[in-house]
Scaffold this active site. Structure first.
Site, PDB file in Angstrom:
ATOM      1  N   THR A   1       0.646  -1.360  -0.107  1.00  0.00           N
ATOM      2  CA  THR A   1       0.299  -0.507   0.033  1.00  0.00           C
ATOM      3  C   THR A   1       0.595   1.314   0.200  1.00  0.00           C
ATOM      4  O   THR A   1       2.153   1.500   0.985  1.00  0.00           O
ATOM      5  CB  THR A   1      -0.791  -0.338   1.389  1.00  0.00           C
ATOM      6  OG1 THR A   1      -1.422   1.153   1.084  1.00  0.00           O
ATOM      7  CG2 THR A   1       0.019  -0.288   2.499  1.00  0.00           C
ATOM      8  N   ASP A   2       0.520   1.844  -0.543  1.00  0.00           N
ATOM      9  CA  ASP A   2       1.087   3.557  -0.165  1.00  0.00           C
ATOM     10  C   ASP A   2       1.333   3.929   1.128  1.00  0.00           C
ATOM     11  O   ASP A   2       1.966   4.924   1.419  1.00  0.00           O
ATOM     12  CB  ASP A   2       0.153   4.753  -1.138  1.00  0.00           C
ATOM     13  CG  ASP A   2      -1.011   4.921  -0.467  1.00  0.00           C
ATOM     14  OD1 ASP A   2      -1.386   4.407  -0.196  1.00  0.00           O
ATOM     15  OD2 ASP A   2      -1.317   5.767  -1.366  1.00  0.00           O
ATOM     16  N   GLU A   3       0.488   3.437   1.937  1.00  0.00           N
ATOM     17  CA  GLU A   3      -0.421   4.179   3.583  1.00  0.00           C
ATOM     18  C   GLU A   3       1.635   3.457   4.098  1.00  0.00           C
ATOM     19  O   GLU A   3       1.973   4.311   4.591  1.00  0.00           O
ATOM     20  CB  GLU A   3      -0.718   3.484   3.884  1.00  0.00           C
ATOM     21  CG  GLU A   3      -2.002   3.201   3.443  1.00  0.00           C
ATOM     22  CD  GLU A   3      -3.916   3.344   4.514  1.00  0.00           C
ATOM     23  OE1 GLU A   3      -3.615   3.390   5.089  1.00  0.00           O
ATOM     24  OE2 GLU A   3      -4.277   3.329   3.203  1.00  0.00           O
TER      25      GLU A   3
ATOM     26  N   TYR B   1      -1.574  -0.505  10.802  1.00  0.00           N
ATOM     27  CA  TYR B   1      -2.014  -1.025   9.708  1.00  0.00           C
ATOM     28  C   TYR B   1      -0.601  -0.401   8.368  1.00  0.00           C
ATOM     29  O   TYR B   1      -0.280  -1.694   8.595  1.00  0.00           O
ATOM     30  CB  TYR B   1      -3.312  -1.234   8.955  1.00  0.00           C
ATOM     31  CG  TYR B   1      -3.072  -0.693   7.327  1.00  0.00           C
ATOM     32  CD1 TYR B   1      -3.131  -2.230   7.043  1.00  0.00           C
ATOM     33  CD2 TYR B   1      -2.951   0.165   6.516  1.00  0.00           C
ATOM     34  CE1 TYR B   1      -3.174  -2.896   5.963  1.00  0.00           C
ATOM     35  CE2 TYR B   1      -3.600   0.078   5.373  1.00  0.00           C
ATOM     36  CZ  TYR B   1      -3.121  -1.130   4.744  1.00  0.00           C
ATOM     37  OH  TYR B   1      -3.178  -2.287   3.475  1.00  0.00           O
TER      38      TYR B   1
ATOM     39  N   LYS C   1       2.201  -3.169   6.892  1.00  0.00           N
ATOM     40  CA  LYS C   1       2.647  -3.610   6.514  1.00  0.00           C
ATOM     41  C   LYS C   1       3.901  -2.859   5.785  1.00  0.00           C
ATOM     42  O   LYS C   1       4.732  -3.682   4.119  1.00  0.00           O
ATOM     43  CB  LYS C   1       2.010  -2.615   4.930  1.00  0.00           C
ATOM     44  CG  LYS C   1       0.228  -2.951   4.979  1.00  0.00           C
ATOM     45  CD  LYS C   1       0.229  -4.380   4.410  1.00  0.00           C
ATOM     46  CE  LYS C   1       0.103  -4.882   2.888  1.00  0.00           C
ATOM     47  NZ  LYS C   1       0.564  -6.172   2.445  1.00  0.00           N
TER      48      LYS C   1
HETATM   49  P1  NAD Z   1      -9.515  -7.395   2.692  1.00  0.00           P
HETATM   50  O1  NAD Z   1      -9.668  -7.370   3.632  1.00  0.00           O
HETATM   51  O2  NAD Z   1     -10.751  -7.080   1.737  1.00  0.00           O
HETATM   52  O3  NAD Z   1      -9.509  -8.649   1.942  1.00  0.00           O
HETATM   53  C1  NAD Z   1      -8.161  -9.810   3.012  1.00  0.00           C
HETATM   54  C2  NAD Z   1      -8.389 -11.132   2.103  1.00  0.00           C
HETATM   55  O4  NAD Z   1      -7.186 -11.633   2.901  1.00  0.00           O
HETATM   56  C3  NAD Z   1      -9.541 -11.680   3.384  1.00  0.00           C
HETATM   57  O5  NAD Z   1      -9.807 -12.666   2.023  1.00  0.00           O
HETATM   58  C4  NAD Z   1      -9.086 -12.341   4.251  1.00  0.00           C
HETATM   59  O6  NAD Z   1     -10.041 -13.197   5.043  1.00  0.00           O
HETATM   60  C5  NAD Z   1      -7.589 -12.909   3.534  1.00  0.00           C
HETATM   61  N1  NAD Z   1      -6.794 -13.134   5.568  1.00  0.00           N
HETATM   62  C6  NAD Z   1      -6.683 -12.112   6.783  1.00  0.00           C
HETATM   63  N2  NAD Z   1      -6.018 -12.296   7.178  1.00  0.00           N
HETATM   64  C7  NAD Z   1      -5.487 -13.938   6.456  1.00  0.00           C
HETATM   65  C8  NAD Z   1      -4.708 -15.038   6.847  1.00  0.00           C
HETATM   66  N3  NAD Z   1      -4.036 -15.179   8.765  1.00  0.00           N
HETATM   67  N4  NAD Z   1      -4.501 -16.028   6.417  1.00  0.00           N
HETATM   68  C9  NAD Z   1      -5.378 -16.003   4.941  1.00  0.00           C
HETATM   69  N5  NAD Z   1      -6.136 -14.927   4.564  1.00  0.00           N
HETATM   70  C10 NAD Z   1      -6.402 -14.207   5.694  1.00  0.00           C
HETATM   71  O7  NAD Z   1      -7.920  -6.525   1.571  1.00  0.00           O
HETATM   72  P2  NAD Z   1      -8.039  -6.014   0.423  1.00  0.00           P
HETATM   73  O8  NAD Z   1      -8.601  -4.668   0.729  1.00  0.00           O
HETATM   74  O9  NAD Z   1      -8.618  -6.669  -0.925  1.00  0.00           O
HETATM   75  O10 NAD Z   1      -6.652  -6.086   0.058  1.00  0.00           O
HETATM   76  C11 NAD Z   1      -5.534  -6.419  -0.058  1.00  0.00           C
HETATM   77  C12 NAD Z   1      -4.283  -6.610  -0.283  1.00  0.00           C
HETATM   78  O11 NAD Z   1      -3.943  -4.798  -1.176  1.00  0.00           O
HETATM   79  C13 NAD Z   1      -3.707  -6.234   1.452  1.00  0.00           C
HETATM   80  O12 NAD Z   1      -2.342  -6.456   1.781  1.00  0.00           O
HETATM   81  C14 NAD Z   1      -3.820  -4.558   1.257  1.00  0.00           C
HETATM   82  O13 NAD Z   1      -2.660  -4.170   2.276  1.00  0.00           O
HETATM   83  C15 NAD Z   1      -3.122  -3.957   0.526  1.00  0.00           C
HETATM   84  N6  NAD Z   1      -3.614  -2.862  -0.938  1.00  0.00           N
HETATM   85  C16 NAD Z   1      -4.881  -2.479  -0.083  1.00  0.00           C
HETATM   86  C17 NAD Z   1      -5.826  -1.587  -0.791  1.00  0.00           C
HETATM   87  C18 NAD Z   1      -6.829  -0.926  -0.914  1.00  0.00           C
HETATM   88  O14 NAD Z   1      -7.437   0.129  -0.736  1.00  0.00           O
HETATM   89  N7  NAD Z   1      -8.036  -1.724   0.023  1.00  0.00           N
HETATM   90  C19 NAD Z   1      -4.985  -0.401  -1.325  1.00  0.00           C
HETATM   91  C20 NAD Z   1      -3.381  -0.988  -1.685  1.00  0.00           C
HETATM   92  C21 NAD Z   1      -3.222  -2.146  -0.857  1.00  0.00           C
HETATM   93  P1  TYD Z   2     -11.204   3.915   4.224  1.00  0.00           P
HETATM   94  O1  TYD Z   2     -12.052   4.018   3.309  1.00  0.00           O
HETATM   95  O2  TYD Z   2     -10.875   3.481   5.857  1.00  0.00           O
HETATM   96  O3  TYD Z   2      -9.558   3.527   3.848  1.00  0.00           O
HETATM   97  P2  TYD Z   2      -7.868   4.221   4.420  1.00  0.00           P
HETATM   98  O4  TYD Z   2      -8.259   4.814   5.578  1.00  0.00           O
HETATM   99  O5  TYD Z   2      -7.051   3.124   3.891  1.00  0.00           O
HETATM  100  O6  TYD Z   2      -7.321   5.355   3.182  1.00  0.00           O
HETATM  101  O7  TYD Z   2     -10.897   6.178   4.493  1.00  0.00           O
HETATM  102  C1  TYD Z   2     -10.798   6.749   3.863  1.00  0.00           C
HETATM  103  C2  TYD Z   2     -10.483   8.110   4.095  1.00  0.00           C
HETATM  104  O8  TYD Z   2     -11.738   8.383   4.552  1.00  0.00           O
HETATM  105  C3  TYD Z   2      -9.582   8.719   5.254  1.00  0.00           C
HETATM  106  O9  TYD Z   2      -8.943   9.821   5.664  1.00  0.00           O
HETATM  107  C4  TYD Z   2     -11.402   7.921   6.617  1.00  0.00           C
HETATM  108  C5  TYD Z   2     -12.073   8.473   5.534  1.00  0.00           C
HETATM  109  N1  TYD Z   2     -13.292   7.427   6.238  1.00  0.00           N
HETATM  110  C6  TYD Z   2     -14.078   9.035   6.882  1.00  0.00           C
HETATM  111  O10 TYD Z   2     -13.905  10.018   6.650  1.00  0.00           O
HETATM  112  N2  TYD Z   2     -15.623   7.842   7.092  1.00  0.00           N
HETATM  113  C7  TYD Z   2     -15.156   6.946   7.746  1.00  0.00           C
HETATM  114  O11 TYD Z   2     -16.518   5.980   8.147  1.00  0.00           O
HETATM  115  C8  TYD Z   2     -13.942   5.819   7.317  1.00  0.00           C
HETATM  116  C9  TYD Z   2     -14.850   4.282   7.094  1.00  0.00           C
HETATM  117  C10 TYD Z   2     -13.139   6.561   5.961  1.00  0.00           C
END
Ligand code: NAD
Ligand code: TYD
Length: 351
Positions: A133-135, A158, A162
């Site tokens: 992630t970019d975070e 988080y 990561k």
């Molecule tokens: P998500 O929470 O929707 O899915 C995570 C999946 O991992 C779920 O299916 C969960 O059951 C599985 N999981 C969790 N713990 C586990 C374990 N101990 N063993 C096996 N499986 C397990 O997450 P997402 O949003 O799809 O993100 C996927 C990846 O991409 C993550 O690594 C996240 O850090 C990264 N990512 C997410 C975003 C975003 O905006 N959602 C952006 C950049 C990177």
């Molecule tokens: P989120 O979707 O949780 O992603 P991330 O924190 O990983 O960027 O949140 C996106 C943005 O929205 C973040 O600045 C937090 C804000 N946010 C709210 O203002 N209200 C909410 O209920 C949630 C879940 C997020």
């Protein structure tokens, strides 16, 4: 195209399910094993389109269990790993960091250890691709972008977990020559996202006439990318990325939260045939997130220049399609918001 034997972790989650569907449909001669613990965020309903494909196997299991992971690698002799499994929600990491340490750090090292053990010195055609992630880069001021050279400065449990896993993946590359790739992506939006994250949470609440909780002043900024474009980038990096490299992925699409929620409100009013402006009345400013990062934005020029990837849709197209998907898939939304979701929501927003 040569055969591949790929382990995808976290394939029942939001991004993982898009990657699994893309790979199964695009590469019928690849064997795909999807390993997922099926936490609250993992949902096999996300995969009904591919569940009967002959090149697809689902395995329920926990990446924190090293013996189980070793046995899985022994059984399937994977040549590649695309690692998405993670605890992914910042707010949950604030209330319960240990799950994040276990899955995101220990789980990643378990996979690295298993890959090392099974591949030994025969590293030709092997790949451990870690999705991040970019975070990990921390937070930006009003200007500037995260590049692949930006120093890590994670600030939530988080993002720290990561960042830690990214460092360990690089350490296994430098120390043991493990072939690796890492990509760091900005915020994703799209179908099949669990409604704890901002966009599906607001869509669900607008549908139900519930308050739209905006943290702090609402001027926190994120760079939003359509999840299908992230999956396309993962495909390109997996096939064309250079061993040991990192690629940033982003949409060049920055939005302040409040402006984004206005777009969601107006799109929902239009698609639901409600009076213009009615959803905006649900906006409610609430207590800020602890340690809330102010702004994220990605410089995605490396992946554009070196691998020719760029987003395929405008935000207007992507968001309209996304809202429509949640409206068309009411049952999916109802299923994932029943049970535990209610107690999570109560604790996060009303306690
Ligand atoms: P998500 O929470 O929707 O899915 C995570 C999946 O991992 C779920 O299916 C969960 O059951 C599985 N999981 C969790 N713990 C586990 C374990 N101990 N063993 C096996 N499986 C397990 O997450 P997402 O949003 O799809 O993100 C996927 C990846 O991409 C993550 O690594 C996240 O850090 C990264 N990512 C997410 C975003 C975003 O905006 N959602 C952006 C950049 C990177
Ligand atoms: P989120 O979707 O949780 O992603 P991330 O924190 O990983 O960027 O949140 C996106 C943005 O929205 C973040 O600045 C937090 C804000 N946010 C709210 O203002 N209200 C909410 O209920 C949630 C879940 C997020």
């Amino acid at each position: 195209m040569s055969k591949r034997n790929i382990l995808i972790t976290g394939g029942a989650g939001f991004i993982g399910s898009h990657v699994v569907r893309l790979f199964i449909e695009k590469y019928p001669n690849y064997n795909i094993v999807n390993l997922d613990k099926l936490t609250y965020a993992g949902n096999l309903e996300n995969l009904t389109a591919v569940e009967n494909a002959t090149n697809y196997t689902f395995v329920k299991g926990d990446i924190v269990d090293q013996d189980f992971i070793n046995a899985l690698f022994e059984e399937h002799q994977f040549d590649s790993v695309i690692h998405l499994a993670a605890e992914s929600h910042v707010d949950r990491s604030i209330s319960n960091p240990m799950e994040f340490i276990q899955t995101n750090i220990i789980g990643t090292v378990n996979l690295l250890n298993a890959a090392r053990a099974i591949w030994g010195k025969d590293l030709d055609g092997k790949l451990f691709y870690h999705i991040s992630t970019d975070e990990v880069y921390g937070t930006l001021g009003e200007t500037g972008l995260f590049t692949e050279e930006t120093a890590y400065d994670p600030r939530s449990p988080y993002s720290s977990s990561k960042a830690s896993s990214d460092h360990l993946v690089r350490a296994y590359h430098h120390t043991y020559d493990l072939p690796i790739l890492i990509s760091n992506c900005s915020n994703n939006y799209g179908s099949h996202q669990f409604p704890e994250k901002l966009i599906p949470l607001c869509i669900n609440n607008i549908k139900q006439g519930l308050p739209l909780p905006i943290y702090g002043d609402g001027k926190y900024t994120r760079d939003w990318l359509w999840v299908n474009d992230h999956a396309r980038a993962i495909d390109v990096i997996f096939h064309e990325g250079k061993n040991g490299e990192t690629y940033n992925i982003g949409g060049h699409n920055e939005w302040k939260n409040i402006d984004l929620v206005h777009v969601l409100c107006d799109t929902m009013d239009e698609l639901l045939g409600r009076a213009a402006g009615s959803a905006r009345e649900l906006i409610t400013f609430v207590k800020d997130r602890q340690g809330h990062d102010r702004r994220y934005a990605i410089d995605a020029s490396k992946i554009a220049k070196e691998l020719g990837w760029k987003p395929s849709v405008t935000f207007e197209q992507g968001i309209k399609e996304t809202v429509q998907w949640y409206l068309d898939n009411e049952q999916w939304l109802d299923n994932v918001t029943s049970g535990n979701y209610q107690s999570y929501y109560q604790k996060q927003y009303t306690d």
